[in-house]
Design an enzyme around this catalytic site. Structure first.
Site, PDB file in Angstrom:
ATOM      1  N   ARG A 161       2.663  21.277  10.614  1.00  0.00           N
ATOM      2  CA  ARG A 161       3.214  20.695  10.604  1.00  0.00           C
ATOM      3  C   ARG A 161       4.122  20.408  12.304  1.00  0.00           C
ATOM      4  NH1 ARG A 161       8.956  20.200   6.665  1.00  0.00           N
ATOM      5  NH2 ARG A 161       9.185  22.452   6.496  1.00  0.00           N
ATOM      6  N   HIS A 203       4.747  13.148   4.012  1.00  0.00           N
ATOM      7  CA  HIS A 203       6.187  13.342   4.027  1.00  0.00           C
ATOM      8  C   HIS A 203       7.195  12.476   4.405  1.00  0.00           C
ATOM      9  CE1 HIS A 203       9.897  15.573   3.911  1.00  0.00           C
ATOM     10  NE2 HIS A 203       9.336  16.907   2.601  1.00  0.00           N
ATOM     11  N   ASP A 219      14.634  15.570  -6.188  1.00  0.00           N
ATOM     12  CA  ASP A 219      13.708  15.421  -5.762  1.00  0.00           C
ATOM     13  C   ASP A 219      12.490  15.800  -6.809  1.00  0.00           C
ATOM     14  OD1 ASP A 219      13.318  18.747  -3.551  1.00  0.00           O
ATOM     15  OD2 ASP A 219      12.326  17.712  -4.396  1.00  0.00           O
ATOM     16  N   GLU A 267       6.461   9.978  -0.775  1.00  0.00           N
ATOM     17  CA  GLU A 267       5.521  10.754  -0.230  1.00  0.00           C
ATOM     18  C   GLU A 267       3.951  10.775  -0.820  1.00  0.00           C
ATOM     19  OE1 GLU A 267       8.985  14.162   0.436  1.00  0.00           O
ATOM     20  OE2 GLU A 267       6.999  15.180   0.111  1.00  0.00           O
TER      21      GLU A 267
HETATM   22  O1  TA6 Z   1       9.527  16.588   0.124  1.00  0.00           O
HETATM   23  C1  TA6 Z   1      10.517  17.497  -0.603  1.00  0.00           C
HETATM   24  C2  TA6 Z   1      10.500  18.312  -0.579  1.00  0.00           C
HETATM   25  O2  TA6 Z   1       9.678  19.704  -0.743  1.00  0.00           O
HETATM   26  C3  TA6 Z   1      12.458  19.274  -0.595  1.00  0.00           C
HETATM   27  O3  TA6 Z   1      12.579  20.259  -1.754  1.00  0.00           O
HETATM   28  C4  TA6 Z   1      12.630  19.119   0.664  1.00  0.00           C
HETATM   29  O4  TA6 Z   1      12.876  20.266   0.542  1.00  0.00           O
HETATM   30  C5  TA6 Z   1      11.817  18.517   1.597  1.00  0.00           C
HETATM   31  O5  TA6 Z   1      10.924  18.588   1.189  1.00  0.00           O
HETATM   32  C6  TA6 Z   1      12.081  18.708   3.293  1.00  0.00           C
HETATM   33  O6  TA6 Z   1      12.110  20.328   3.271  1.00  0.00           O
HETATM   34  P1  TA6 Z   1      11.809  21.023   4.461  1.00  0.00           P
HETATM   35  O7  TA6 Z   1      10.900  22.275   4.832  1.00  0.00           O
HETATM   36  O8  TA6 Z   1      11.388  19.669   5.832  1.00  0.00           O
HETATM   37  O9  TA6 Z   1      13.286  20.880   5.042  1.00  0.00           O
END
Ligand code: TA6
Length: 293
Positions: free
Chosen positions: A93, A162, A207, A265
Site C-alpha cells: 500500500r 481494505h 474491529d 474488507e
Molecule cells: O482492518 C482493521 C485494522 O486492522 C484496524 O485494526 C486498524 O488498525 C485499521 O486496520 C487501519 O490500520 P492502519 O495501519 O491503516 O491505520
C-alpha cells in the site's frame, strides 16, 4: 493486457494530490486509482454517487498509505507476525505500482497495474513474486489482486482489500451476511466468538476478523441505499470502525469523521492465509456496488 490504453473517454492518466493516478470512466461510473499503493480512492456511480470514503486528513505522500478508498494490505495483515518494526499491513500500500494498460470490455473499463518483488522488498519478504491489480469500472467496481509465486520456493502471504465505505452515520446502519459466522474480536481480544442471527449494528469501536466467504450488505437508510461488498476467493472478512478514541489517535483521520465510514474488507488472513508453490497464483477479489433502498 497489452500495454494499450482505452481511449481518453475511459482512461486518463492524471496527477492528483501530487501523485500519478488513473481516472477510469464507463457506464456512467467513475473511479480514481493512484499508482501509489495501487489504491482505488474513489468510485462513483451515476445513480448512487460516491460509494467509498477518504479522510479529509488523508496524507498523499511516499511511504504513507492514503486513509480511505481501498488500501491493499499485502503480504501481511496488521502488525507483522515477528518483526514489530515492519510496516503495518505490509508494503504494497506504500509501493509504486506500474500502469500496464487498460481496455474497454463491453460497458466496463479494465485497468491493470503491477507490482513485483525487488531488492527493497526482500528484507521484508524474502520471496520472488509478481502481483497484478485489475480494477474494473462499470455499474460495479471490481478490484482483483492476483499474486504469483515467480520464485523457486513456496511462500505464504496474507491479503486484505481494505475497503472504506462511505455511510450516512455508522450508528444508523446495519451489516448483514455475517450471521452465524465466527470471528476474532481485536477490541476485546476474544477469539472464536460467533455472530448472532441478527445483522451487525455498531455501538462502539468495532474491529473484527470474520471467518466468512459471504457477501456483506450494508443497509444505510440515511443514504437510502444498500452498499454490497461481494467477493471471490476470500475466506476472511474484516469489519472496522475506529469510533471516537481511536479516531482521535490517528493524525490522518479527522476526530469527527468516524461516523461517516465503515470498513468491510475482503481478505485472506490467518488462519486463511494463502500458500503458493512456485509458479502458482491466487486472486482475491472484491466487488462493490449499490442498490436503492
Ligand atoms: O482492518 C482493521 C485494522 O486492522 C484496524 O485494526 C486498524 O488498525 C485499521 O486496520 C487501519 O490500520 P492502519 O495501519 O491503516 O491505520
Amino acid at each position: 493486457m497489452q500495454n494499450s490504453q482505452a481511449d481518453a473517454r475511459h482512461t486518463e492518466q492524471i496527477e492528483a494530490h501530487g501523485l500519478k493516478a488513473l481516472r477510469l470512466r464507463a457506464s456512467g461510473s467513475e473511479a480514481l486509482v493512484y499508482l501509489h499503493g495501487g489504491q482505488v480512492a474513489s468510485f462513483r456511480t451515476a445513480e448512487h454517487g460516491e460509494l467509498l470514503w477518504v479522510s479529509e486528513r488523508a496524507v498523499y505522500a511516499p511511504g504513507k498509505a492514503i486513509r480511505g478508498g481501498i488500501p491493499l494490505c499485502f503480504p501481511w495483515f496488521g502488525a507483522h507476525g515477528t518483526e514489530p518494526a515492519f510496516p503495518a499491513h505490509g508494503f504494497a500500500r506504500t509501493s509504486e505500482f506500474r500502469f500496464e494498460g487498460s481496455e474497454l470490455r463491453g460497458n466496463v473499463v479494465v485497468a491493470e497495474l503491477s507490482l513485483e518483488s525487488t531488492r527493497e522488498t526482500a528484507p521484508w519478504f524474502p520471496h520472488t513474486f509478481a502481483a497484478r491489480l485489475r480494477v474494473s469500472v462499470g455499474p460495479e467496481l471490481c478490484v482483483a489482486f492476483e499474486v504469483e509465486n515467480t520464485g523457486a520456493t513456496d511462500f505464504d502471504y496474507e491479503v486484505a482489500l481494505h475497503t472504506y465505505l462511505g455511510v450516512s452515520d455508522v450508528r444508523q446502519v446495519s451489516a448483514s451476511g455475517l450471521e452465524g459466522a465466527s470471528y476474532d474480536d481485536k477490541v476485546s481480544a476474544e477469539h472464536g466468538s460467533v455472530q448472532g442471527a441478527e445483522p451487525l449494528v455498531f455501538i462502539g469501536e468495532t474491529d473484527r476478523v470474520y471467518d466468512s466467504s459471504s457477501r456483506v450488505v450494508v443497509t444505510d437508510p440515511g443514504r437510502r441505499r444498500r452498499t454490497v461488498v461481494d467477493k471471490t476467493s476470500s475466506r476472511s472478512t474484516v469489519v472496522w470502525n475506529p469510533w471516537t478514541a481511536k479516531a482521535q489517535r490517528m493524525a490522518d483521520f479527522g476526530d469527527e469523521e468516524w461516523p461517516s465510514m465503515l470498513c468491510v474488507e475482503a481478505a485472506n488472513v490467518s488462519p486463511h492465509g494463502i500458500h503458493l508453490t512456485p509458479q502458482s497464483r491466487h486472486t482475491t477479489t472484491t466487488i462493490v456496488s449499490a442498490e436503492t433502498l
